[in-house]
Structures are given as structure tokens and as C-alpha cells.
Design a protein around this motif. Structure first.
Motif, PDB file in Angstrom:
ATOM      1  N   ALA A   1       0.865  -1.184   0.000  1.00 52.23           N
ATOM      2  CA  ALA A   1       0.000   0.000   0.000  1.00 52.23           C
ATOM      3  C   ALA A   1       0.901   1.233   0.000  1.00 52.23           C
ATOM      4  O   ALA A   1       1.964   1.235   0.626  1.00 52.23           O
ATOM      5  CB  ALA A   1      -0.881   0.001   1.238  1.00 52.23           C
ATOM      6  N   VAL A   2       0.473   2.258  -0.714  1.00 53.27           N
ATOM      7  CA  VAL A   2       1.273   3.481  -0.813  1.00 53.27           C
ATOM      8  C   VAL A   2       0.416   4.670  -0.398  1.00 53.27           C
ATOM      9  O   VAL A   2      -0.720   4.829  -0.856  1.00 53.27           O
ATOM     10  CB  VAL A   2       1.787   3.706  -2.259  1.00 53.27           C
ATOM     11  N   ARG A   3       0.972   5.503   0.483  1.00 58.81           N
ATOM     12  CA  ARG A   3       0.322   6.755   0.868  1.00 58.81           C
ATOM     13  C   ARG A   3       1.299   7.877   0.564  1.00 58.81           C
ATOM     14  O   ARG A   3       2.470   7.806   0.932  1.00 58.81           O
ATOM     15  CB  ARG A   3      -0.026   6.745   2.359  1.00 58.81           C
ATOM     16  N   ILE A   4       0.813   8.896  -0.133  1.00 52.86           N
ATOM     17  CA  ILE A   4       1.652  10.041  -0.473  1.00 52.86           C
ATOM     18  C   ILE A   4       1.133  11.247   0.285  1.00 52.86           C
ATOM     19  O   ILE A   4      -0.031  11.642   0.129  1.00 52.86           O
ATOM     20  CB  ILE A   4       1.645  10.316  -1.994  1.00 52.86           C
ATOM     21  N   ASP A   5       1.980  11.821   1.120  1.00 54.33           N
ATOM     22  CA  ASP A   5       1.611  13.010   1.885  1.00 54.33           C
ATOM     23  C   ASP A   5       1.557  14.224   0.966  1.00 54.33           C
ATOM     24  O   ASP A   5       2.263  14.267  -0.054  1.00 54.33           O
ATOM     25  CB  ASP A   5       2.620  13.269   2.996  1.00 54.33           C
TER      26      ASP A   5
ATOM     27  N   CYS B   1       6.525   9.598   0.452  1.00 57.87           N
ATOM     28  CA  CYS B   1       5.747   8.407   0.084  1.00 57.87           C
ATOM     29  C   CYS B   1       5.997   7.340   1.138  1.00 57.87           C
ATOM     30  O   CYS B   1       7.138   7.058   1.478  1.00 57.87           O
ATOM     31  CB  CYS B   1       6.189   7.873  -1.276  1.00 57.87           C
ATOM     32  N   HIS B   2       4.917   6.735   1.627  1.00 58.34           N
ATOM     33  CA  HIS B   2       4.992   5.699   2.648  1.00 58.34           C
ATOM     34  C   HIS B   2       4.490   4.392   2.048  1.00 58.34           C
ATOM     35  O   HIS B   2       3.386   4.339   1.517  1.00 58.34           O
ATOM     36  CB  HIS B   2       4.134   6.081   3.854  1.00 58.34           C
TER      37      HIS B   2
ATOM     38  N   THR C   1       3.737   0.285   2.825  1.00 58.82           N
ATOM     39  CA  THR C   1       3.516  -0.669   3.910  1.00 58.82           C
ATOM     40  C   THR C   1       2.928  -1.962   3.367  1.00 58.82           C
ATOM     41  O   THR C   1       2.153  -1.959   2.406  1.00 58.82           O
ATOM     42  CB  THR C   1       2.551  -0.119   4.976  1.00 58.82           C
TER      43      THR C   1
ATOM     44  N   SER D   1       7.643  -1.605   6.316  1.00 59.65           N
ATOM     45  CA  SER D   1       7.342  -0.237   5.879  1.00 59.65           C
ATOM     46  C   SER D   1       8.626   0.450   5.423  1.00 59.65           C
ATOM     47  O   SER D   1       9.726   0.085   5.843  1.00 59.65           O
ATOM     48  CB  SER D   1       6.687   0.567   7.010  1.00 59.65           C
TER      49      SER D   1
ATOM     50  N   THR E   1       9.774   4.643   3.865  1.00 63.91           N
ATOM     51  CA  THR E   1       9.361   6.009   3.516  1.00 63.91           C
ATOM     52  C   THR E   1      10.443   6.637   2.676  1.00 63.91           C
ATOM     53  O   THR E   1      11.631   6.526   2.995  1.00 63.91           O
ATOM     54  CB  THR E   1       9.117   6.849   4.786  1.00 63.91           C
TER      55      THR E   1
END
Length: 109
Positions: free
Chosen positions: A86-90, A95-96, A98, A103, A105
Motif C-alpha cells: 500500500a502506498v500513501r503520499i503526503d 511516500c509511505h 507498507t 514499511s 518512507t
């Protein structure tokens, strides 16, 4: 390592900034080098493509050990966490990634 995008991607996420070089001499000797801006480096030399390399490394990070750890993970688990992560971009760029307790970053440049 060019054809193994998952190994290279996981290595880049684990130790961002690694530069890779590969040389094949006329006699078939292969030398792979990894360099990092923090001064870490690794050099692996083998007499041929299917031979076990002799590895030398130095610096604050053991780059070849990191690569071996990732390859061992692939052999034991059958895949790497980057596959299906899974990718989360602030909003400010980091980019994080997990997956299954793993995990990584990457900060915005």
C-alpha cells in the motif's frame, strides 16, 4: 539486477540513493559495485556469471548485506513486500509504503 525490479525497488526503499555499476571483463570476470552518498560501498567480483562472488564492503552501511537480506527474504517468502504494498503520499511529498509489518518512507526531494 536490472531484470529483478522487485529486488532493486526494495533495496532502493531500504537504502535510498544507491548507485549501481556493473563491469564484465574480456575474460568473463564480472564486477558489481554499489555506492552510497554516505560513503558506504560494496564490490562483488566473480570469475563468471554462475560463480559465487568475493565481496568487499565498507562504510556505515553494509550494502551487500542489505542486498543479501532482501534476496533471502524473496527466497523464503516467495515475494517481496514492495509487490502489493500500500502506498500513501503526503501532500508535502513523502511516500509511505507498507505491507505485512514492513514499511519504508521516501522523502520528497
Amino acid at each position: 539486477m536490472n531484470s529483478t525490479w522487485d529486488v532493486r525497488s526494495t533495496l532502493e526503499l531500504t537504502v535510498p540513493g544507491i548507485e549501481h555499476r556493473m563491469d564484465v571483463a574480456e575474460d568473463g570476470t564480472r564486477t558489481a559495485c554499489m555506492l552510497h552518498p554516505d560513503g558506504s560501498w560494496a564490490r562483488a567480483t566473480a570469475p563468471g556469471a554462475r560463480e559465487v562472488p568475493t565481496v568487499h564492503q565498507s562504510g556505515p552501511r553494509r550494502l551487500w548485506d542489505e542486498l543479501d537480506r532482501i534476496r533471502t527474504w524473496l527466497v523464503i517468502d516467495g515475494d517481496l513486500p514492495i509487490s502489493g504494498a500500500a502506498v500513501r503520499i503526503d501532500p508535502d511529498g513523502p511516500c509511505h509504503f507498507t505491507r505485512s509489518g514492513w514499511s519504508a518512507t521516501i522523502s520528497a526531494r
